[in-house]
Write an enzyme that holds these catalytic residues in place. Sequence first.
Site, mmCIF file in Angstrom:
data_model
loop_
_atom_site.group_PDB
_atom_site.id
_atom_site.type_symbol
_atom_site.label_atom_id
_atom_site.label_comp_id
_atom_site.label_asym_id
_atom_site.label_seq_id
_atom_site.Cartn_x
_atom_site.Cartn_y
_atom_site.Cartn_z
ATOM 1 N N SER A 143 49.106 19.760 28.356
ATOM 2 C CA SER A 143 49.027 18.514 30.138
ATOM 3 C C SER A 143 48.064 17.511 30.295
ATOM 4 C CB SER A 143 47.802 20.256 30.407
ATOM 5 O OG SER A 143 47.792 20.830 30.758
ATOM 6 N N GLN A 173 50.518 24.647 26.069
ATOM 7 C CA GLN A 173 49.607 24.260 26.241
ATOM 8 C C GLN A 173 49.593 23.238 26.037
ATOM 9 O OE1 GLN A 173 50.136 27.904 26.175
ATOM 10 N NE2 GLN A 173 49.296 27.194 28.166
ATOM 11 N N GLY A 174 48.122 22.358 25.994
ATOM 12 C CA GLY A 174 48.144 21.092 25.432
ATOM 13 C C GLY A 174 49.004 19.749 25.631
ATOM 14 N N ASP A 180 46.451 18.354 41.412
ATOM 15 C CA ASP A 180 46.455 18.109 39.706
ATOM 16 C C ASP A 180 46.047 16.802 38.820
ATOM 17 O OD1 ASP A 180 45.233 18.982 36.773
ATOM 18 O OD2 ASP A 180 46.376 20.335 37.119
HETATM 19 N N1 ARG Z 1 47.630 24.165 31.013
HETATM 20 C C1 ARG Z 1 48.688 23.588 30.410
HETATM 21 C C2 ARG Z 1 47.537 22.592 29.435
HETATM 22 O O1 ARG Z 1 46.711 22.642 29.918
HETATM 23 C C3 ARG Z 1 49.965 23.336 30.325
HETATM 24 C C4 ARG Z 1 50.837 24.413 30.623
HETATM 25 C C5 ARG Z 1 52.132 23.910 31.566
HETATM 26 N N2 ARG Z 1 52.912 25.199 30.450
HETATM 27 C C6 ARG Z 1 54.062 24.979 30.976
HETATM 28 N N3 ARG Z 1 54.805 26.063 30.766
HETATM 29 N N4 ARG Z 1 54.591 24.172 31.426
HETATM 30 O O2 ARG Z 1 48.082 22.328 28.534
#
Ligand code: ARG
Length: 435
Positions: free
Chosen positions: A225, A222-223, A126
């Site tokens: 990432s 989320q956010g 990723d």
């Molecule tokens: N996929 C999420 C994003 O697009 C990030 C998630 C990270 N989650 C976590 N528990 N560390 O923002």
Amino acid sequence: MAAVIAVIAVRVAWADDPLPVPGVAPQPQIVGGQAAAPAEWPWQVAIVVSGSTPAEGQFCGGSLITADWVVTAAHCVTAGNGAPLPTSVYYVQAGITTLSANTGAASNVVSAVVHPDFDSVTLDNDIALLRLSAPAALGGSVGLIVPLTPAFSTLAAPGATATVLGWGLLSEGGSLSDVLQEVEAPVVSNIACNAAGVLNGAVTSNMLCAGVLDSGGLDACQGDSGGPLVVPDGQGGWRLAGIVSWGIGCALPQRPGVYTRVSQYTGFITAHAGIFGGDLSVTKTATPDPVPAGGSLTYTLTVTNSGASSTSVVLTDVMPQGVVVASAIATQGSCNPGATTVCNLGTLSANASTTVTIETTLATTTAGVISNQATVAASSTDPVSSNNAATATTTVQSAKQVPGLTFWGLLALASLLVACLARRSITRRTEMTTQ
Ligand code: ARG
């Protein structure tokens, strides 16, 4: 049109939890963090939906690794099927801490290099690189971070304290955090992270986990990432060890956050952004081998830069006891011979080699196997230095000199022999007379 794609981009970026665990409710908010100070993390960038302000459209984070390359998560800039989104649907904002203050500078992205092996289902690999349309103006609140290379991977060993940054959601379905948040979380080993009841084998060797296994509480969300997980470099700076990738819920016990393991991507990053100028190696050839004690040995050190850009090179050769350096001659640059020979080789271009020839004399007392070690250190002439280092060791068999039969030694031996024979004949003669 743009708005539609923008919504897709936002939705894709937040499409988390590739492995939902039944009964575990997501807690979509950055957990356990605190607000960052302006310019505290100058490589942090916001990735924002085109046509909106950072406060309206930030959907992912990223890190500046050179003035014109940002590293982020592949899932931030691809559609659900893994296909890259058009780069026109987002832009990069550098030099910003509070989104609503709209500070810093916006840059368009001319190309997005999504890792060729990115798997949008497992989120393996990723990682994506975004090339800015013009280099960011470095200084003040805009700076760079060095990606962690395998040589320094122990900086992100299990138990190391990592810091995660982002403007992730503050409440479920709610708004983004206006001020950049920083969260400290310990690195968790892949073995512990993959255990049954934790992430059940979903963590590949290209991923890194961070969080508090037993109690949770410290995590990205989320956010966040695409944004950085950084570790101290031991010299007052930071290295980029991870990219916020995925998690199950946020900050839950037994659910560490999962990050792209950046040290696995030195080759990918070099191929596109070319920042690891100091990708050095050194080899050594020595003649003669074995070298007689008191004799002289000539050896050649070859320094190769297999990095993608030029780098300045300093070579250090530590001599073993009993070795005297007669001369050290570099084909480029100059050397200062001594117990430790230091050669300043100047700039070495990408994919180039240079040599240093060293002549030594072994002390007569030196015997057996001796070895010496040469190390080269480089500092890249690129804006980001990876300060790479390499070592080479040569073992030289040194034959001990047999104690020499000098003239005086021979004379002493001869007189001893004569004296001895004389004594024997006298004795014999005496015996004969008494009989
Ligand atoms: N996929 C999420 C994003 O697009 C990030 C998630 C990270 N989650 C976590 N528990 N560390 O923002």
